[in-house]
Each structure stands twice: as C-alpha cells, then as structure tokens.
Scaffold this active site. Structure first.
Site, PDB file in Angstrom:
ATOM      1  N   GLU A  57     -12.987 -15.046 -57.124  1.00  0.00           N
ATOM      2  CA  GLU A  57     -14.264 -15.131 -57.838  1.00  0.00           C
ATOM      3  C   GLU A  57     -15.538 -14.214 -57.155  1.00  0.00           C
ATOM      4  O   GLU A  57     -16.503 -14.089 -57.624  1.00  0.00           O
ATOM      5  CB  GLU A  57     -14.891 -16.526 -57.826  1.00  0.00           C
ATOM      6  CG  GLU A  57     -15.606 -17.047 -56.900  1.00  0.00           C
ATOM      7  CD  GLU A  57     -14.514 -17.814 -55.741  1.00  0.00           C
ATOM      8  OE1 GLU A  57     -13.374 -17.305 -55.599  1.00  0.00           O
ATOM      9  OE2 GLU A  57     -14.939 -18.300 -54.763  1.00  0.00           O
ATOM     10  N   HIS A  65     -10.652 -15.445 -52.178  1.00  0.00           N
ATOM     11  CA  HIS A  65     -11.563 -15.795 -53.132  1.00  0.00           C
ATOM     12  C   HIS A  65     -11.745 -14.780 -54.393  1.00  0.00           C
ATOM     13  O   HIS A  65     -12.535 -13.968 -54.145  1.00  0.00           O
ATOM     14  CB  HIS A  65     -12.961 -15.961 -52.470  1.00  0.00           C
ATOM     15  CG  HIS A  65     -13.351 -17.406 -51.656  1.00  0.00           C
ATOM     16  ND1 HIS A  65     -13.688 -18.289 -52.100  1.00  0.00           N
ATOM     17  CD2 HIS A  65     -12.788 -17.551 -50.549  1.00  0.00           C
ATOM     18  CE1 HIS A  65     -13.720 -19.331 -51.395  1.00  0.00           C
ATOM     19  NE2 HIS A  65     -13.071 -18.888 -50.233  1.00  0.00           N
ATOM     20  N   CYS A  71      -9.092 -21.582 -52.176  1.00  0.00           N
ATOM     21  CA  CYS A  71      -9.531 -21.919 -50.804  1.00  0.00           C
ATOM     22  C   CYS A  71      -9.663 -23.477 -50.670  1.00  0.00           C
ATOM     23  O   CYS A  71      -8.485 -24.145 -50.660  1.00  0.00           O
ATOM     24  CB  CYS A  71     -10.834 -21.423 -50.453  1.00  0.00           C
ATOM     25  SG  CYS A  71     -11.251 -21.326 -48.823  1.00  0.00           S
TER      26      CYS A  71
END
Ligand SMILES: Nc1ncnc2c1ncn2[C@@H]1O[C@H](COP(=O)(O)OP(=O)(O)O)[C@@H](O)[C@H]1O
Ligand SMILES: [Mg+2]
Lengths: 210, 79, 723, 79
Positions: A188, A186, A86
């Site tokens: 994560e 994302h 990002c």
C-alpha cells in the site's frame, strides 16, 4: 462487493490500504476488531500493518485472538481472499491461517528500506499478473519469517539481500490453496508514482476484482 | 490471589537473535567464559480461582506462548 | 541543616516573598510546589520571555501564533498545518531510550491539543563525539527510543539532523518536531470557556512519574523518605498514545471538545492553570477522582505528576457520556475530575478538604521575568590562511572529510525510523528537506530542521541568521517556498558569562533573516542551563521550517539526474574555512551572511524549481562545495567535472563554507532562461555532469574521487563509528 | 559451566505498558480474576569461572538491566 480492511487498536496502515483499493477503482470499508462479522458484501479482506496492541507479547498475537478474526477465518475457509501486510502477516500466522512465525529482525532494529522482491510463486490469485521483480518498502521490527520453506507456499523472496534475516529470504507466504497470503513489505506504500513505485498494485488488484 | 510465574523461552533450535546479540555485547565488554545465552519472557500473574495453575496453562495455550517457536513453563509461587 | 523548602524547590527568596502578595496568605506546601514548577524556567521562560518578543510572529496566513500548544498556518484547501519543536534534553541524558521516546510523545500531544492529526516528525540531535563510549550509548539509545515511539504511533519520522562534538559530551540535545493537519475552522485551543463544563482527564493513569518534579518531591516534607515513593522515570507507552490520538481526533471531529490541552511538564498543575488563566475562568478539581496507578499519592504528587499519554479536555455536560463512551471503545480511561468555575481560581480538593485555592493567573501570568546580562564576548578575527595547514593530498583530505560522522550519510539513523507510514512521503530523508503530500490534497509540504551552532558560538548574530537561511535554503532546494518556522533555543546558563548576550544576538540574527524571508515564528521552546562545570554547549538554536509547493510530485532532488547537464552555482557570497566542518571547531570568524543576497538566491531557486528548470538542487553547507558535489553525484551514481576559478587557496575553495550558495544542475537548453530569471543574482556555470568520477579543478590544483569510493566511505562511516 | 538465570522485571511504580495490554487481552479472552500482570525478561546464561554469580551481577549492572526502571535477580541453577 467491497474489500474489508480490519482495524485493531494500534493499526496504522488501514487508511493507506483503503486508499490503495480506491485508487484501483474498488470500494473498501473498515471492519472493527470487536465486531463479530465482516461488513455485508465483503468479498476480500485486508489485515493492514501497524502495531496492533503495541506489539506487546508477540506481534500480532493479541489481535489474532480478537472477535473479528473468527469471521476472517470463516471467510478464508470459504475460499475468500485474505491479504495480511506486515503486522497483518503476523496476525495471520498467529491465527494459524498461514504457516510459520515472524521473529525479531536479525539486526534487532526496526528497518525501513525500499527492497526488491522476486515472485517465487506466480500461481496464487495474488501473483497471477505479476511479471518480474517488485519494488516495495519494508518497515518493521519483527519481520524475519521462521518456518519450513519446503512445507510452505513461498510467494515472495527478497532479491539479492536478506535484510531481516528470514529463513530462505522469505518475504511472503500463502496457504496451500493460495487464497490467504501474508507479506512483510508494504504494497500500500507502492501504489502511486508520488511514493516512488506502483508495483504494489499487482497485489491489490485481485482484491478489487474479487 | 495466587502468584504464578510463567516463563516463555525460545524453543531449542529456534534462532535467538537477541541472545546472540547479548552474547556478543558481553564479550565486547570484556566478560570471558560466556557460553550459551538465551533470552525469553517472564510473566508474573496474580490469579484468583480454585485452580490457578490450570488457568495459567490455558492462558499459555491460548495466548501467552506460540508453540511453533516457544516453550512455556508454569510455577506457582504461593498466595 | 536543611534549606527552607522554597529554596529546595528552586525558588529564590524574592520569588518566595512574592507568593503571599499574590494569593493574600502563606501558601500551603502543595501550593508552593505548584509555584516552584510553574515559575521554573521550563514552564515560565522567565529568563527568555523578554527576548523572545523580538521574533516576527505575524503573517497573513498565520492562524495561530506563539502562545498555544503549537502554532499553525493556513495552507489552502480549508486546511491548517500545525508545527512545534520541543526539547527533551535532560531526560534523554538520564535515560536516553525513554527520555527520547517520551520527548516524541510530548511533542505529538502538543499538536494533538490543537485537534490536529500528527502527520510528520523530525528529530534534531547533538551528542559528544562517537569515540566516547558514553556518547555512543546515549546516541544509539536515543535513536532507538525516537524510532520506537514514532514507529509505533504511525507518524512518519521524515527528517532531522545530528552532529557530534565534545561540547555536547556532558549535555546531549534531543529536540523533536511534529507537524499536524487540521481543518482550518475546527482548530481547538487550550482555553477553558464555560463555567459548569466538565474537565475530563483522558489516557494513562497517574503515577509518581516525572523527572521534572524530582527535585520537588525529594523534599522531606512531601514524601516520607521512602525508597519506593521516589518519582520514577517516565516509561513510554506509544500504544496508548496511538489510541489517545485516534480517540481524541474522532471526538474533536465530532465537536465533543470545547477545549483541549496536553499534560506535559508540571502535569495537571500546568495543564489546568493554563486552561483557566487563558480562558479567564476558574477550575475546581477533585484529586480523589484522578485515576491513580499507585496507592497513597499525596495531593502535590498528583498535581505535578508527569505521567505520559494524558490529555485534559473541557466537555459540556450533555456531551460527557459520548466522550466517556468513545474512550471506552478505545480502551482508554476518561474521568470527569472537575468543573470550570467563575472564580478565576485553581481549586483542588483531596479527601473532602480544599488543598489548593489560588488564582490560576498567579501561576501563569504573574510568573517573574528577568533580564539576562548581555555582556558581549570579544569579536573574533578571521584566521589567517597561513595558520591553517594546507592538505598535502586534496583528494585524500576530501575523502577523509566525507568519512566523518558529522558529514557522512545518516542512513543508519533514518532506516530505523518509519519514514513512509501514511503513504504521503514524496521525498524521503537523506536530502535537503523531506516532502510530504498534505493528506487529501496534492500540495507538497517541505520540512527541515537546521542549526549552525559553531557559527553561533563564533558570531551569534551571523550564526542566528545563518541558521534560518540554511533552513530556508534546504526548503528552496526541493522547490518549496518557506512559509513558517518553529524554534528550540538550546543554550547554556544565560545568567553567566556571555551566554545571555549570545542568546540575545542569536535571536536578533534569526529575526533579521526571518523578516527578510517573510517567515514568521509560530511556536517554539527554550532549553537553558545545558552545561556542566567542564563544558558549555554551543548556542544551538534549532530551527524547524516548513515550505509549500503547489504540486507535491514536482519536488526537486539533490542528485544529478543524467549526464550532459550543466552544473551551475547560484549565489557567490564570501567563503571561509573558519568554524566550518573541515576545521571542526568554532574558532576564527565565519563570514557573516549577506541576508538580502541570500534571500534573493533562495527566491530564485524556488522560482526556477517551480518553472521546471532544475534537474537537481543542493545547498553548500557543512564541508563546502566538495561535499555538496559528492552528495549530488552519489545519489544516482552520476559524476561531474567542475572548475572553481576563484583564485582562493584550493582547500578553501573545496571546503570553505558560507556565501549562501546553491548548486543546481539543468539541461543546457534551460541555461538562458535560468540566467534571465536570475536578473542580478550571481549565477555561474561551473561544470557538467557525467562519468563515474567527481573531478574538481581549482586553477593548477585538482582533486578527483570515484563515485563508488565516495559511496563506500560515505555510507559506512556512521555504522563503523558505532562499532 | 554454571547455569545462571537472571530475571529482570520492571521496578515497582514504573509503568509496565506490556503487562497492562496483556492484562486487557486476558480479560477479553474471558479469563476472570486476573489481578496484576507484569512482564519482564528471563536471561539464561552459561558461565565459566570461579565466581559466576558475581560475574552475572556485574553483567546486570553493566548491560542486562537498566537500574532506573528495572530490578534484577540472579539464581544459580547448578553446573
Ligand atoms: N537525526 C536524523 N533523523 C532523521 N533524518 C536525519 C537525521 N539526521 C540526518 N537526517 C537526514 O539526512 C539528511 C542530511 O543530513 P544533513 O547533512 O545534516 O543535511 P543538511 O546539511 O541538508 O541539513 C537530512 O536532511 C535528513 O533527511
Ligand atoms: Mg542541505
């Protein structure tokens, strides 16, 4: 052997990235934007998401000029793995490590949504073990990749929809060698069943193994 | 101190979603005859030094503009 | 021609007379300004404080009740959870983007003041109907501002609520709630302690910002009638806020702060006087040391500026360098602007002279309080059903209801908010309550905001209770036991008409329900005078409630999870169309909640969810059971067939509200266990899941919608209403 | 078609977080003698009609600028 997660003023996802690495059995250490070297023993680098410098001027622009980025460029040029997520993707494009630029979303609004990604290039170190589409959330305001898809190594594309208005539905690109990759979604936020998906692990595992 | 105005505009050919949206909004407000709308940044700087224009150019190259998607222009407005 | 200064500042003559009695002399202009702000309703709660004492505020796990910047409860694992809700209604009506954004910033700093890390945000919104261009503008810009701030500071906005009604056309409501987590032993207070310690101002520079001070600074005595000396709109700076968070949390963890306080309404005046009076000490500030953004600011302007993104800390002399150094690392200004003294006075110097010297407690504790008139409104009667037209086509009526912005999906809003950052969001917005994992633990924290404003208008006692019970029900539906609450009482002018009475009744109703649930109020906020000559808002007591579950990954969703499950209604209180979503107004008499019965339902659903007996749970709220079932079907595209053999008129069956009901689904083999667990709580199997349609039978009558039809209408309604 | 350039800048006294951040970034990049930095928008419009300047002014009032926090300026650049 450790993954360095770079932290700028306004970084938001550094702790989540560290946790993702830990969850896969790796070790991770935060690197401060103002440092000139990566932590000793760094084998891979993550530039996490967030709003470094408030996204002022252009997202990633100010962070990409900070002292630590020279060390990241050296690491990348030496063949080390670098993953930009990002805002980290925006930083890597602004730093010239990845082709293209990230423009405001076609909706001109922030978009937070689970999306499905198709892997367009399974040949990079990041995607070698990917099999089939990945369910990972996007959350950004300036995530529309702009560039020439024929001259970039497109690694990920949005499946079915083009939620941000990226050229050719591009969600993630790599450099020619494949050791530097950036993506708007994302991973994560997709490493734990609690969060609804574990598909993000695919992209983190190579960092831990590096 | 010299006042410098830096203008950074989306390059010709690069999609300008903000401009397009404003165009649409103006039409919805009932404004007719609106042609192209492009939106960029205006940066007003106060600079000391002997060659402020050159300093501003260097700032644009190193930070203020992204040549892939933006063009910049520098105006010296006086001291 | 002009009024005396104190009246221009909003002080009554009696209040003005009281000031010399308290300070032993006539106040200077700067001091008068400080009194006027500190004794305003916003800062002193002078019309609401006596009524607020009714709320239950104690409980074994409360570690901080009302009175600090936020309340907090112990949640085990050595952690406390801080919570607080606050309004930013007026600034949002003036400049919706910046007003709503700075509202978020303000509530985040309240949590930060406890040394707590903000981990979740919610927003509760009320606007006029979306066919008004002005309301569309205010609403879309407020949502953009909330998103901008929350997204940029990296605190997930995990929930909230919104509704649209003519009553809010002139006075929109923007309430924001924040949750934080702090090690239980390390919580900070805004209580100055030790004379000789420094007072350090951290964060943005001080400018002429502040709508709160606008009336004040418009006075000719204080400004110079100079256009550019006017107070300016607060512009949000979330990047600085994020740095402020990161930096203050590092310093708090290092034990570098003795006390911490945010600067909100009335700026430095309120922050410093509250720190001093709470600690029973004095404070001596040198205004020449305050970093300014603009030249030539008068002492009063510096003292009441509402510039955002600032914190005030008490720091021991030996830790001052460390604090300044850490702030420099974060590129933040940190300036020792004063010291703690023994005098008990708030002293301020400017240009070498003392410009303010008054007992700090005179500003805070000695603020006047007033009893509001409590003239009851007439008790409304239920609307006879024969005066309510029966819809000709029940399916079409149902679909129309699902397409109203008040009922339809709020995805347009929450997709503009980062609801995931932090990687702890276990249940995302769109359901009854959000669930986040408390960082570093496996515990789930469920959060919701709710308000039954039309019910509060028609029957404030019942509406107050209904509001609290709805919040608790929403927590129960995800499997969490309600633990603590915060509230924001948004009302019209309490000095007029029946508003004072409504305020008192709402508080009474809320308190009765909170006591029955054993849920304390640990913090709150009041916003009065939300009215225009044309329109009074409904009494809108927004409740933010948190609940706990041992395992964050075991939460229950609102959607049916597979075919062949049983649809079961728990609870069976009285149901009526009055003041409900179908009729869309506040006329008639909604059924008063049977508090004990509703609490029993909530308790049962928590136990059943915890025991793993429930596949889904969803409460019956706005729009009745027809809306509940449509939403449960929509979530995973699984329909149901349900009969409602009640003998009521079919539209009342479908759209009637009240009764404290929760609709759950369970595997058939779990029904007996569920019944046994229920004891005397009414529970009835009303249907089965499966298929692609939602089919309702009410005796002879029936209605049916296809899941895809529902999806189209439900998801597109809000975006359509905005174009 | 008349080309109009609208400049929208943060008002005097109003916080300009973006200008503040860019100021810091320029200093960190080693540029000395940078005074005030303020950042606003430049909007390039093509307008038809007899009084494009007045049309642009109306657009500013109704959409392009926020009078509470921004000042605008209009330049007619020719046809
Ligand atoms: N303003 C908002 N901000 C964020 N989420 C919202 C907002 N409004 C609604 N939502 C989401 O949509 C869900 C459904 O809204 P609503 O129908 O009002 O819920 P309920 O009736 O259960 O209180 C909320 O619980 C929340 O998750
Ligand atoms: Mg609900």
């Amino acid at each position: 052997m450790s993954v360095a997660v770079v932290r700028f003023p306004g970084s938001l996802d550094h702790d989540s990235a560290v946790r993702a690495v830990h969850g896969l059995g790796g070790t991770a250490e935060l690197a401060w934007h103002d440092d000139r070297a990566l932590p000793a023993g760094t084998t891979a680098v993550v530039i996490p998401g967030g709003f470094s410098y408030g996204d002022h001027l252009r997202p990633g622009a100010i962070a990409s000029r900070s002292p630590i980025m020279r060390a990241v460029v050296d690491h990348a040029n030496a063949g080390g793995l670098v993953l930009g997520i990002c805002n980290g993707f925006q930083v890597l494009c602004e730093a010239g490590l990845l082709p293209g630029a990230l423009r405001p979303n076609a909706t001109l609004s922030f978009v937070c949504r689970q999306v499905t990604l198709e892997v367009s290039d399974g040949g990079t170190p990041f995607t070698e073990t990917a099999s089939g589409p990945l369910s990972i959330p996007i959350k950004n305001h300036d995530g529309a990749w702009y560039g020439d898809p024929d001259r970039a190594r497109v690694v990920l594309r949005y499946q079915g929809e083009n939620p941000l208005g990226a050229v050719d539905r591009v969600a993630g690109v790599a450099n020619e060698a494949g050791n530097v990759m950036g993506l708007m979604p994302h991973p994560e936020e997709a490493v734990d069943p609690l969060l609804g998906s574990v598909d993000g692990c695919v992209l983190f595992r190579p960092l831990v193994a590096a | 101190m010299t006042r410098i105005v830096v203008t950074v505009m989306p390059r010709e050919g690069v999609l300008d979603p903000q401009g397009q949206t404003v165009h649409g909004a103006l039409e919805r407000l009932g404004f007719d005859g609106v042609g192209d709308v492009r939106i960029g940044r205006r940066i007003e700087l106060e600079l000391e030094g002997s060659n402020p224009e050159e300093a501003a150019r260097e700032m644009c190259r190193r930070l203020l503009a992204n040549p892939l998607i933006e063009d910049f222009d520098i105006q010296v407005e006086g001291t | 021609m002009s009024q005396p200064l104190h009246r221009q500042l909003g002080l009554t003559d009696a209040e003005n007379d009281r000031i010399p009695e308290l300070i032993g002399r006539a106040p200077s202009d700067a001091e008068l300004v400080m009194f006027s702000l500190m004794w305003s309703e916003h800062c002193s709660y002078k019309h609401s404080r006596p009524l607020l004492r009714r709320f239950p505020t104690e409980g074994p796990h409360v570690v901080q009740g009302p009175g600090e910047n936020a309340g907090a409860i112990d949640v085990g694992d050595g952690l406390a959870i801080a919570l607080k809700i606050e309004s930013h209604n007026h600034p949002s009506a003036v400049e919706p983007f910046e007003g709503a954004a700075t509202g978020v910033g303000g509530i985040v700093r309240d949590i930060l003041a406890l040394g707590a890390r903000p981990i979740a945000l919610l927003d509760s919104l009320r606007f006029g109907r979306l066919d008004s261009a002005r309301s569309r503008h205010l609403f879309t810009r407020a949502v953009a501002g909330i998103g901008h701030y929350g997204n940029c500071i990296g605190v997930p906005t995990v929930g909230g609520e919104v509704s649209f009604d003519d009553r809010y056309e002139d006075s929109c409501l923007v309430n924001a709630m924040c949750i934080g987590v702090v090690p239980a032993g390390a919580m900070l207070k805004a209580q100055a302690r030790t004379p000789g310690n420094h007072l350090v101002l951290i964060g943005n520079r001080t400018g002429r910002d502040g709508i709160g001070g606008a009336s004040v600074l418009a006075s000719a005595e204080l400004s110079h009638d100079d256009e550019d000396k006017r107070p300016s709109v607060q512009v949000s700076d979330p990047f600085t806020e994020r740095k402020l968070m990161d930096c203050c949390l590092e310093l708090a963890a290092a034990g570098a702060f003795v006390a911490l306080q945010d600067l909100g309404a009335a700026g430095l005046t309120s922050a410093a006087s509250e720190m001093a009076s709470k600690g029973g000490v004095g404070i001596d500030v040198d205004l020449d040391l305050v970093p300014l953004r603009e030249q030539g600011m008068a002492p009063a302007e510096i003292l009441v500026s509402e510039s955002q993104e600032r914190m005030l800390a008490e720091v021991a002399p030996e830790r001052l360098d460390e604090v300044v150094e850490r702030c420099r690392r974060w590129e933040l200004d940190a300036t020792a602007i004063g010291v703690i003294t023994t005098t008990g006075n708030f002293t301020a110097r400017h240009g070498g002279a003392i410009v303010v010297d008054i007992p700090a407690a005179a500003l805070t504790d000695d603020a006047p309080t007033y009893a509001v008139p409590v003239d009851p409104a007439p008790t409304p009667a239920p609307t006879p059903l024969d005066r309510i037209p029966m819809p000709r086509d029940l399916s079409a009526a149902w679909m129309e209801l699902l397409g109203r912005p008040n009922v339809a999906s709020k995805r347009w809003i929450y997709e503009r908010y980062d609801h995931l950052v932090g990687a702890n969001t276990a249940r995302r917005p769109g359901g009854d309550a959000a669930v986040i994992r408390i960082p570093g633990t496996g515990t789930g924290l469920a959060i919701t905001t709710d308000c039954a404003e039309r019910h509060c208008e028609a029957d404030p006692l019942g509406g107050g209770a209904a509001t609290v019970l709805e919040a608790a029900r929403n927590l129960a539906c995800v499997g969490a036991r309600p633990a603590a609450a915060t509230d924001c009482l948004n009302f019209p002018n309490p000095e007029k008409g029946a508003t004072g009475w409504r305020l008192q009744q709402v508080i009474e109703g809320m308190s009765l329900a909170l006591e029955a649930l054993d849920v304390p109020i640990v913090s709150g906020n009041v916003s009065l005078y939300n009215e225009s000559p044309e329109r009074l808002i409904y009494p809108t007591p927004v409740v933010g409630m948190v609940g706990l579950m041992a395992d964050a990954s075991a939460s229950v969703g609102e959607g049916f999870t597979g075919p062949g499950d049983l649809v079961v209604q728990i609870g069976s209180g009285p149901v009526r169309l009055d003041a409900g979503e179908w009729l869309g107004d506040a006329t008639g008499a909604p059924p008063a909640p049977d508090i004990a019965a509703e609490v029993a339902v909530i308790d049962l659903v928590v136990r059943a969810a915890t025991a793993g007996l429930l596949q889904s749970a969803h409460d019956v709220s706005g729009g009745g059971i027809a809306v509940t079932l449509a939403e449960s079907a929509l979530a995973h595209g699984i329909g149901c067939e349900v009969s409602l053999p009640t003998g009521r008129r079919p539209d009342e069956d479908m759209f009637g509200e009240g009764g404290g009901r929760i609709i759950v689904s369970c595997h058939p083999e779990h029904l007996d266990q569920l019944r046994e667990m229920a004891g005397t709580v009414p529970i009835a199997q009303i249907g089965t899941t499966g298929g692609r349609t939602v089919t309702l039978r009410m005796g002879e009558a029936g209605a049916e919608l296809h899941v895809e039809q529902i999806r189209d209408t439900f998801e597109s309604a809000l975006p359509k209403a905005l174009t």
